[in-house]
Design an enzyme around this catalytic site. Structure first.
Site, PDB file in Angstrom:
ATOM      1  N   TYR A 186       0.469  -1.542   0.358  1.00  0.00           N
ATOM      2  CA  TYR A 186       0.270  -0.345   0.260  1.00  0.00           C
ATOM      3  C   TYR A 186       1.251   1.431  -0.619  1.00  0.00           C
ATOM      4  CZ  TYR A 186      -3.809  -2.728   0.756  1.00  0.00           C
ATOM      5  OH  TYR A 186      -5.144  -3.986   0.514  1.00  0.00           O
ATOM      6  N   GLY A 232       2.670   4.050  -1.654  1.00  0.00           N
ATOM      7  CA  GLY A 232       3.531   4.270  -2.858  1.00  0.00           C
ATOM      8  C   GLY A 232       1.881   3.793  -3.751  1.00  0.00           C
ATOM      9  N   GLY A 266       1.234   0.492  -4.894  1.00  0.00           N
ATOM     10  CA  GLY A 266       0.431  -0.008  -4.554  1.00  0.00           C
ATOM     11  C   GLY A 266      -1.187  -0.110  -4.417  1.00  0.00           C
ATOM     12  N   HIS A 312      -4.048   5.189   5.278  1.00  0.00           N
ATOM     13  CA  HIS A 312      -3.599   6.104   4.607  1.00  0.00           C
ATOM     14  C   HIS A 312      -4.672   6.546   3.739  1.00  0.00           C
ATOM     15  CE1 HIS A 312      -1.631   9.678   2.250  1.00  0.00           C
ATOM     16  NE2 HIS A 312      -1.485  10.067   2.698  1.00  0.00           N
ATOM     17  N   ASP A 367      -2.777  12.848   6.179  1.00  0.00           N
ATOM     18  CA  ASP A 367      -1.813  12.843   6.668  1.00  0.00           C
ATOM     19  C   ASP A 367      -0.224  12.853   7.477  1.00  0.00           C
ATOM     20  OD1 ASP A 367      -1.155  13.032   3.069  1.00  0.00           O
ATOM     21  OD2 ASP A 367      -0.635  14.796   3.115  1.00  0.00           O
TER      22      ASP A 367
END
Length: 126
Positions: A34, A36, A38, A54, A100
Site C-alpha cells: 500500500y 506508494g 500499490g 492512509h 497525512d
C-alpha cells in the site's frame, strides 16, 4: 511518465521527515502493498497497514465535493517532531491534512522491514 509530482506529496513527504527524521521519505514511497504505488491485498506489516489506512482516508476525503487529496495543499506546522494541522484549512484541506498527519505519526511508530521494500506486488498483494 514524466508527470509533475502531485503538490500534496511534497507536504506529505515533509510531514514524514518531521516524524521520522532518521529515514529518507523514499523508503516509504515503495513499501509493502500500500505504500506508494500499490493498493490491493493484505498489508504485509504494521507500516504497510499505516499506508492502507492512509489510502482509505484519501478515499473518504474524495467524498467531499471537489476534493482531490493528492493535489490539495494545506496549512500545517512541524515542531520538534509534532505535527499540527492549522485552522486555516477548508473541509477538504483539513481532512487531507489529518490523513497525512496520522499516517506520518503511524510511520514513526511502525517497525521498518527492509524485506518489504520494493516487493513483487503481483506475487504478494493479490
Amino acid at each position: 511518465s514524466n508527470r509533475p509530482m502531485p503538490l500534496n506529496i511534497y507536504q506529505f513527504k515533509n510531514m514524514i521527515q518531521c516524524t521520522v527524521p532518521s529515514r529518507s521519505w523514499w523508503d516509504f514511497a515503495d513499501y509493502g502493498c500500500y505504500c506508494g504505488r500499490g493498493g490491493s491485498g493484505t498489508p504485509v506489516d504494521d507500516l504497510d497497514r499505516c499506508c492502507q489506512v492512509h489510502d482509505n482516508c484519501y478515499n473518504q476525503a474524495q467524498e467531499i465535493t471537489g476534493c482531490r487529496p493528492k493535489w490539495k495543499t494545506y496549512t500545517y506546522e512541524c515542531s520538534q517532531g509534532t505535527l499540527t494541522c492549522k485552522g486555516r484549512n477548508n473541509a477538504c484541506a483539513a481532512t487531507v491534512c489529518d490523513c497525512d498527519r496520522l499516517a506520518a505519526i503511524c510511520f514513526a511508530g511502525a517497525p521498518y522491514n527492509d524485506n518489504n521494500y520494493n516487493i513483487d506486488l503481483k506475487a504478494r498483494c493479490q
